[in-house]
Design an enzyme around this catalytic site. Structure first.
Site, PDB file in Angstrom:
ATOM      1  N   LEU A  19       0.835  -1.202   0.000  1.00 29.58           N
ATOM      2  CA  LEU A  19       0.000   0.000   0.000  1.00 29.58           C
ATOM      3  C   LEU A  19       0.869   1.252   0.000  1.00 29.58           C
ATOM      4  O   LEU A  19       0.505   2.268  -0.598  1.00 29.58           O
ATOM      5  CB  LEU A  19      -0.965  -0.002   1.190  1.00 29.58           C
ATOM      6  CG  LEU A  19      -1.965  -1.166   1.229  1.00 29.58           C
ATOM      7  CD1 LEU A  19      -2.971  -0.973   2.349  1.00 29.58           C
ATOM      8  CD2 LEU A  19      -2.685  -1.333  -0.112  1.00 29.58           C
ATOM      9  N   TYR A 140      -2.573  -7.942  16.701  1.00 31.71           N
ATOM     10  CA  TYR A 140      -2.512  -6.981  15.587  1.00 31.71           C
ATOM     11  C   TYR A 140      -3.698  -6.004  15.678  1.00 31.71           C
ATOM     12  O   TYR A 140      -3.518  -4.784  15.650  1.00 31.71           O
ATOM     13  CB  TYR A 140      -2.522  -7.743  14.257  1.00 31.71           C
ATOM     14  CG  TYR A 140      -2.758  -6.877  13.050  1.00 31.71           C
ATOM     15  CD1 TYR A 140      -1.775  -6.000  12.600  1.00 31.71           C
ATOM     16  CD2 TYR A 140      -3.972  -6.916  12.359  1.00 31.71           C
ATOM     17  CE1 TYR A 140      -1.999  -5.184  11.497  1.00 31.71           C
ATOM     18  CE2 TYR A 140      -4.203  -6.118  11.260  1.00 31.71           C
ATOM     19  CZ  TYR A 140      -3.215  -5.250  10.829  1.00 31.71           C
ATOM     20  OH  TYR A 140      -3.442  -4.443   9.741  1.00 31.71           O
TER      21      TYR A 140
HETATM   22  C1  15L Z   1      -5.588  -6.323   7.506  1.00 31.44           C
HETATM   23  O1  15L Z   1      -5.602  -5.414   8.341  1.00 31.44           O
HETATM   24  C2  15L Z   1      -4.331  -6.971   7.082  1.00 31.44           C
HETATM   25  O2  15L Z   1      -3.241  -6.071   7.096  1.00 31.44           O
HETATM   26  C3  15L Z   1      -4.445  -7.632   5.746  1.00 31.44           C
HETATM   27  O3  15L Z   1      -3.348  -8.503   5.616  1.00 31.44           O
HETATM   28  C4  15L Z   1      -5.765  -8.408   5.584  1.00 31.44           C
HETATM   29  O4  15L Z   1      -5.788  -9.495   6.463  1.00 31.44           O
HETATM   30  C5  15L Z   1      -6.935  -7.510   5.883  1.00 31.44           C
HETATM   31  O5  15L Z   1      -6.788  -6.851   7.119  1.00 31.44           O
HETATM   32  C6  15L Z   1      -8.273  -8.260   5.884  1.00 31.44           C
HETATM   33  O6  15L Z   1      -8.961  -8.265   6.906  1.00 31.44           O
HETATM   34  O7  15L Z   1      -8.614  -8.820   4.849  1.00 31.44           O
END
Ligand code: 15L
Length: 289
Positions: A19, A140
């Site tokens: 991104l 995360y």
């Molecule tokens: C996110 O925040 C992640 O960075 C990405 O890798 C995807 O997992 C995305 O969400 C998602 O929920 O599809």
């Protein structure tokens, strides 16, 4: 923003990621200087006028050395998937703190790449507004919830303006069923970030980072969030079920596979966190059913 502020450079963290690269290439303009940062060098040609400075976001001194002359910071640098807490802590939690402090010193606004994983433990049959409860689905997601709250603290205490974009699935095109609800097209991402850079009165806001998908779980009310145009539905015939549908926990919650990672409850977690809310609403309607 004043003209003088608009002329100051824009700092982009996470510039070497997917991104980051997209934003560096699509936001470059003659009247905008981009400073790109990441802990690894970009593997693409920098847009005209842009420069790169290496920094590890967890290293406070290195972040503060990036300088203090920015009109805005686009904070896209982070560990972008579920990892153990120590790894998330350095890049995402200490990192966000360092970046917001840099923004404070620079008097810069922040566009923060938050994530749907900050609210991932809401069920898929519930439609959410921007002010829904935070329900992180892992370390995360927790780090993204922390970033949103940091933005709120720095607004209340220091008047720092920010836009937290709760990004769904920002991929070139939807490939799995869940994406029909969570997809954010690259064009819409650029629209949202551009609006964060140019909005005359940003304040402290949260917008869903999701396209105008017919099957979206997230209802946008914010004027920035409603400016998206694409709809994942045109890919409905080509998507596959995906890993998120194969497991009952992943399939139940909006965060999908992130929810299932390390999940060891016997039962599903309840949708209602505060049972009295329903009771109070029913009482105030005079409804005792
Ligand atoms: C996110 O925040 C992640 O960075 C990405 O890798 C995807 O997992 C995305 O969400 C998602 O929920 O599809």
């Amino acid at each position: 923003m004043t003209e003088a502020a608009a002329a100051r450079p824009v700092l982009l963290t996470g510039a070497s990621g997917t991104l980051g690269r997209l934003l560096a290439e699509r936001l470059a303009r003659e009247d905008r200087t981009l400073v790109l940062t990441d802990f690894v060098e970009p593997d693409y040609e920098l847009p005209a006028g842009a420069r790169f400075m290496a920094a590890d976001l967890a290293d406070r001194e290195a972040v503060l050395r990036l300088g203090d002359d920015y009109s805005a910071i686009l904070h896209f640098g982070a560990v972008s998937t579920e990892r153990d807490f120590a790894e998330i802590f350095g890049a995402n939690i200490a990192g966000a703190h360092n970046v917001f402090d840099l923004a404070r010193t620079a008097r810069a606004r922040v566009v923060f790449a938050s994530s749907n994983h900050a609210i991932g433990f809401h069920r898929r049959d519930v439609r959410l507004d921007e002010d829904c409860d935070l329900r992180p689905d892992g370390y995360y997601g927790l780090s993204k919830a922390y970033g949103e709250l940091l933005a709120r603290l720095y607004w209340d205490k220091h008047g720092l303006e920010s836009l937290s974009l709760r990004i769904g699935s920002c991929v070139e095109r939807p490939t799995e069923l869940r994406h029909l609800s969570t997809w954010l097209s690259f064009d819409d991402l650029v629209r949202l970030v551009e609006a964060g850079l140019t909005h005359p009165a940003l304040g402290c806001r949260i917008a869903w980072g999701v396209s105008a998908n017919s099957r979206a779980w997230w209802a946008s009310h914010d004027e920035i969030g409603t400016a998206v145009r694409d709809d994942a539905e045109r890919f409905a015939g080509t998507v596959v079920a995906g890993a998120a549908e194969a497991d009952p926990v992943s399939a139940r919650y909006q965060g999908g596979t992130f929810c299932a990672s390390g999940y060891d409850r016997e039962e599903f977690s309840p949708q209602e966190l505060f049972g009295w809310r329903g009771t109070r609403a029913a009482v105030s309607r005079g409804d005792d059913s």
